[in-house]
Scaffold this motif. Structure first.
Motif, PDB file in Angstrom:
ATOM      1  N   UNK A  77       0.535  -1.125   0.290  1.00 26.41           N
ATOM      2  CA  UNK A  77      -0.052   0.419  -0.281  1.00 26.41           C
ATOM      3  C   UNK A  77       1.030   1.626  -0.166  1.00 26.41           C
ATOM      4  N   UNK A  78       0.999   2.159  -1.091  1.00 25.24           N
ATOM      5  CA  UNK A  78       1.672   3.353  -1.377  1.00 25.24           C
ATOM      6  C   UNK A  78       1.310   4.467  -0.322  1.00 25.24           C
ATOM      7  N   UNK A  79       2.020   5.245   0.099  1.00 19.88           N
ATOM      8  CA  UNK A  79       2.052   6.303   0.638  1.00 19.88           C
ATOM      9  C   UNK A  79       1.140   7.695   0.342  1.00 19.88           C
ATOM     10  N   UNK A  80       0.044   8.185   1.187  1.00 17.91           N
ATOM     11  CA  UNK A  80      -0.826   8.557   0.704  1.00 17.91           C
ATOM     12  C   UNK A  80      -1.899   7.565   0.359  1.00 17.91           C
ATOM     13  N   UNK A  81      -2.035   6.332   0.621  1.00 17.59           N
ATOM     14  CA  UNK A  81      -3.129   5.635   0.253  1.00 17.59           C
ATOM     15  C   UNK A  81      -3.748   4.668   1.792  1.00 17.59           C
ATOM     16  N   UNK A  82      -4.711   3.913   2.316  1.00 17.55           N
ATOM     17  CA  UNK A  82      -5.406   3.775   2.992  1.00 17.55           C
ATOM     18  C   UNK A  82      -5.735   1.989   2.500  1.00 17.55           C
TER      19      UNK A  82
END
Length: 229
Positions: A77-82
């Motif tokens: 899960x990339x930074x800025x996503x949930x």
């Protein structure tokens, strides 16, 4: 079956962890940490490891907690996503959530395989932000969406900082809009038993014009209510 600390396999597991500077008491094991390419399948077959994804497993005698499952998915899960949708459901209810992603594996007769998260991790990011960079579309399914207050929740774990996933109410709303068929009914029952107000979810769905899957979600919830009195 607990891991026999005196067995050759247990000593091997401790050794390969040590060689990659991994704490042998850690609850999660990454496939890449095992220097012996046969060790992964062997340890799973002997039920010393429980696969959570294709590359991450938990030590069999460790507690199967939502926090542990969230950490198993976090690297995709990339930074800025949930984490959301079926992946968020899997974090809370592994046996139910795994069935929402597709067919149960042929190895389903082995109890541990029922915990596995199959397919890409579903991650959501706010509509007002730039699309996060995904390392591999094979591992992450990224979707832009709109959030409102209360849609996100922290899942705590002893392995590190809390991770953000969609709240139970928002997860139910998303499941209703993306999952087809009766497989979702078990998930709705589980969330309802844990306090999710399905009437509130229904009211929110009805008020959300131009929301993808809205009509499907309303129909699914009506069918669930019909069959469950």
């Amino acid at each position: 079956m607990p891991l026999d600390q005196s067995s050759p396999r247990s000593r091997h597991l401790r050794r390969v962890h040590h060689e990659r500077d991994v704490d042998p008491r850690a609850a999660l094991v990454h496939r890449s940490r095992l220097l012996d390419r046969h060790a992964w399948d062997d340890l799973i077959r002997r039920r010393h490891l429980v696969p959570l994804t294709n590359v991450v497993a938990r030590v069999a005698d460790s507690a199967a907690t939502p926090g542990l499952r969230a950490h198993a998915l976090s690297e995709h899960c990339p930074p800025g996503a949930v984490i959301g949708d079926t992946s968020a459901a899997w974090i809370r209810y592994a046996d139910i959530g795994s069935k929402l992603a597709g067919l149960i594996p042929k190895d389903a007769s082995i109890k541990h395989w029922r915990e596995i998260h199959r397919g890409p991790v579903t991650c959501l990011y706010p509509a007002a932000r730039t699309r996060p960079i995904v390392r591999s579309t094979m591992d992450c399914s990224l979707r832009q969406t709109r959030f409102r207050a209360g849609d996100l929740q922290q899942v705590k774990s002893s392995l590190g900082k809390p991770l953000l996933v969609t709240s139970p109410e928002r997860t139910v709303l998303d499941l209703l809009c993306v999952v087809r068929g009766s497989a979702i009914f078990a998930a709705l029952s589980a969330f309802q038993n844990d306090g999710v107000d399905l009437n509130a979810v229904a009211q929110r769905l009805e008020s959300m014009q131009r929301w993808r899957g809205r009509l499907q979600g309303i129909a699914t919830l009506e069918a669930f209510r019909y069959w469950n009195g």
